[in-house]
Design a protein around this motif. Structure first.
Motif, PDB file in Angstrom:
ATOM      1  N   GLN A 166       0.820  -1.207   0.000  1.00  0.00           N
ATOM      2  CA  GLN A 166       0.000   0.000   0.000  1.00  0.00           C
ATOM      3  C   GLN A 166       0.861   1.267   0.000  1.00  0.00           C
ATOM      4  OE1 GLN A 166      -2.835   0.047   3.197  1.00  0.00           O
ATOM      5  NE2 GLN A 166      -3.040   2.264   3.175  1.00  0.00           N
TER       6      GLN A 166
ATOM      7  N   TYR B 296      -2.419  -6.328  -0.667  1.00  0.00           N
ATOM      8  CA  TYR B 296      -2.817  -4.932  -0.491  1.00  0.00           C
ATOM      9  C   TYR B 296      -2.076  -4.060  -1.502  1.00  0.00           C
ATOM     10  CZ  TYR B 296      -4.522  -6.378   4.151  1.00  0.00           C
ATOM     11  OH  TYR B 296      -5.180  -7.000   5.202  1.00  0.00           O
TER      12      TYR B 296
ATOM     13  N   ASP C 156      -3.570  -0.766  -2.233  1.00  0.00           N
ATOM     14  CA  ASP C 156      -4.299   0.499  -2.121  1.00  0.00           C
ATOM     15  C   ASP C 156      -3.371   1.701  -2.324  1.00  0.00           C
ATOM     16  OD1 ASP C 156      -6.850  -0.705  -0.336  1.00  0.00           O
ATOM     17  OD2 ASP C 156      -4.907  -1.592   0.149  1.00  0.00           O
TER      18      ASP C 156
ATOM     19  N   HIS D 200      -7.095  -5.959  -1.990  1.00  0.00           N
ATOM     20  CA  HIS D 200      -7.415  -4.564  -1.667  1.00  0.00           C
ATOM     21  C   HIS D 200      -6.838  -3.644  -2.748  1.00  0.00           C
ATOM     22  CE1 HIS D 200      -8.937  -5.120   2.500  1.00  0.00           C
ATOM     23  NE2 HIS D 200      -8.186  -6.210   2.445  1.00  0.00           N
TER      24      HIS D 200
ATOM     25  N   SER E  24      -8.196  -0.196  -3.128  1.00  0.00           N
ATOM     26  CA  SER E  24      -8.909   1.069  -2.909  1.00  0.00           C
ATOM     27  C   SER E  24      -8.085   2.277  -3.339  1.00  0.00           C
ATOM     28  CB  SER E  24      -9.304   1.206  -1.436  1.00  0.00           C
ATOM     29  OG  SER E  24      -8.163   1.269  -0.609  1.00  0.00           O
TER      30      SER E  24
ATOM     31  N   ASN F  20      -7.393   3.905  -6.297  1.00  0.00           N
ATOM     32  CA  ASN F  20      -6.411   3.729  -7.370  1.00  0.00           C
ATOM     33  C   ASN F  20      -6.841   4.353  -8.699  1.00  0.00           C
ATOM     34  OD1 ASN F  20      -3.868   2.246  -6.814  1.00  0.00           O
ATOM     35  ND2 ASN F  20      -5.234   0.753  -5.873  1.00  0.00           N
TER      36      ASN F  20
ATOM     37  N   ASN G  93     -12.703   4.406  -6.214  1.00  0.00           N
ATOM     38  CA  ASN G  93     -12.059   4.242  -7.524  1.00  0.00           C
ATOM     39  C   ASN G  93     -12.785   4.943  -8.670  1.00  0.00           C
ATOM     40  OD1 ASN G  93      -9.523   2.575  -7.768  1.00  0.00           O
ATOM     41  ND2 ASN G  93     -10.680   1.307  -6.330  1.00  0.00           N
TER      42      ASN G  93
END
Length: 218
Positions: free
Chosen positions: A91, A113, A115, A139, A141, A143, A167
């Motif tokens: 992330q 992940y 994100d 995951h 989120s 992006n 998104n």
């Protein structure tokens, strides 16, 4: 950090090592971690593309946390992941679409992940998850995938949890999401789905939890 690891390498029973917030950069040779490690946490450690290439990760490592570093697309290309890795957190590393296409994931991976990496629609199309049949949690989120990215997202057949919060996915993207029949949790909050997109969602019968907050669904 290398001098400290020389001491740690003598502790053969060490299973978990957390070095959060310490600085790992400007290294000129390999950084070798104890072979016994199963969990390694290096998040927020200033690791850049060069530092990533210096990491000599234990072959039996199961969990690797690298969030909030500066790995970037070049760092991803030089990242050699252990073959038994089950959890990977990348992330907030400025990976971008180029880095996503270079990411080589082990087949053992179960949780990923990605994100806050600005992968965009191009990265969504380029994300290759066919090599990770064991992946159960993903995951992605914040992006900036938008509708085009949602349409190109190819998901593993055994996926259980999918996070696509923030998104900018609209009605068209919601309709074209190819959701696996094994999915149990879907997070689509903070998108632009609206009432039309909510009606178009093709949800699997296995779904147990659905999050659609802040989507303009009147």
């Amino acid at each position: 950090i290398r001098d400290i690891l020389v001491v740690f390498n003598q502790k053969m029973a060490l299973k978990t090592l957390v070095l959060v917030g310490n600085t790992i950069k400007n290294e000129t040779s390999e950084i070798v971690f104890p072979k016994s490690l199963l969990v390694l946490d290096l998040h927020e450690s200033g690791i850049d593309a060069v530092g990533t290439q210096r990491l000599k990760l234990p072959v039996n490592l199961q969990e690797l946390y690298l969030e909030f570093n500066k790995i970037g697309p070049l760092g991803v290309q030089g990242l050699e992941l252990p073959p038994r890795l089950e959890i990977l957190n990348l992330q907030s590393n400025k990976i971008g679409p180029e880095g996503i296409q270079s990411l080589k994931l082990p087949s053992s991976l179960q949780t990923l992940y990605l994100d806050f990496n600005n992968i965009g629609s191009e990265g969504a199309w380029g994300l290759n998850l066919t090599q990770t049949p064991s992946l159960q949690t993903l995951h992605l989120s914040y992006n900036e995938m938008r509708d085009v990215g949602a349409q190109g997202l190819q998901l593993p057949t055994n996926l259980r949890v999918l996070n696509l919060i923030g998104n900018q996915i609209g009605p068209a993207g919601a309709q074209d999401l190819k959701l696996p029949q094994s999915l149990q949790v879907l997070s689509l909050s903070a998108n632009e789905i609206g009432p039309e997109g909510a009606q178009r969602l093709q949800l699997p019968v296995s779904l147990e939890e659905l999050y659609l907050g802040y989507n303009g669904i009147n």
